[in-house]
Enzyme design. Structure first.
Site, PDB file in Angstrom:
ATOM      1  CG  ASP A 124      -2.058  -1.112   1.033  1.00 21.22           C
ATOM      2  OD1 ASP A 124      -2.370  -1.358  -0.055  1.00 21.22           O
ATOM      3  OD2 ASP A 124      -2.490  -1.369   2.052  1.00 21.22           O
ATOM      4  CG  ASP A 142      -6.594  -1.744  -1.581  1.00 19.65           C
ATOM      5  OD1 ASP A 142      -6.824  -2.686  -1.833  1.00 19.65           O
ATOM      6  OD2 ASP A 142      -5.600  -1.089  -0.803  1.00 19.65           O
TER       7      ASP A 142
END
Length: 160
Positions: A124, A142
């Site tokens: 991330d 995401d």
């Protein structure tokens, strides 16, 4: 009786979208891994940072503090979810809005599964914030899942 799935030649555009999102996600994560140390932050502009973190759990780091069993659970869960989404897409036949919505979700699920297989975690790096308040750090995959979910909610709202 077996259900027959419909495969239209126009699925090519959805396959292209899925491959494009997976590719962008893969190379953006590769860039992060090669150019930012873990927990390193790089300011982009006043509400956006690049912030390199590894998510060993699911969304919002749920299960990330477990002792490793979640890696296998999430690999299996992600794989089953991808199969289910593929079946859903094939059942929609000519409903282009639903196919597109689920294509966004599918691409994100596949991209994050690739991370779990390659690294044992999801990379991330997108850090949205307002002053000292930071949203959960996320990635392109995401965001793709989020867009797909918004599209499904919009479609369901206007079709009800």
């Amino acid at each position: 009786m077996k259900k027959k799935y419909y495969f239209e030649k126009n699925y090519g555009i959805y396959i292209a979208i899925i491959l494009f999102i997976i590719t962008i996600d893969f190379y953006s994560k590769k860039w992060i891994l090669n150019n930012l140390n873990i927990y390193e932050k790089q300011k982009i502009f006043f509400i956006l940072n690049l912030f390199h973190v590894h998510n060993f759990g699911a969304a919002f780091s749920i299960l990330s503090n477990q002792n490793g069993w979640q890696k296998y659970f999430l690999l299996i869960f992600s794989s089953i979810t991808i199969i289910i989404i593929l079946k859903i897409i094939l059942k929609f036949k000519k409903d282009k809005n639903k196919i597109l919505s689920y294509s966004f979700i599918l691409s994100g699920a596949i991209a994050n599964l690739i991370d779990r297989i390659n690294y044992g975690f999801v990379v991330d790096f997108i850090d949205l914030h307002i002053k000292d308040w930071h949203f959960a750090t996320f990635n392109i995959a995401d965001f793709s899942i989020f867009i797909g979910m918004i599209m499904i909610m919009k479609n369901n709202y206007y079709n009800s």
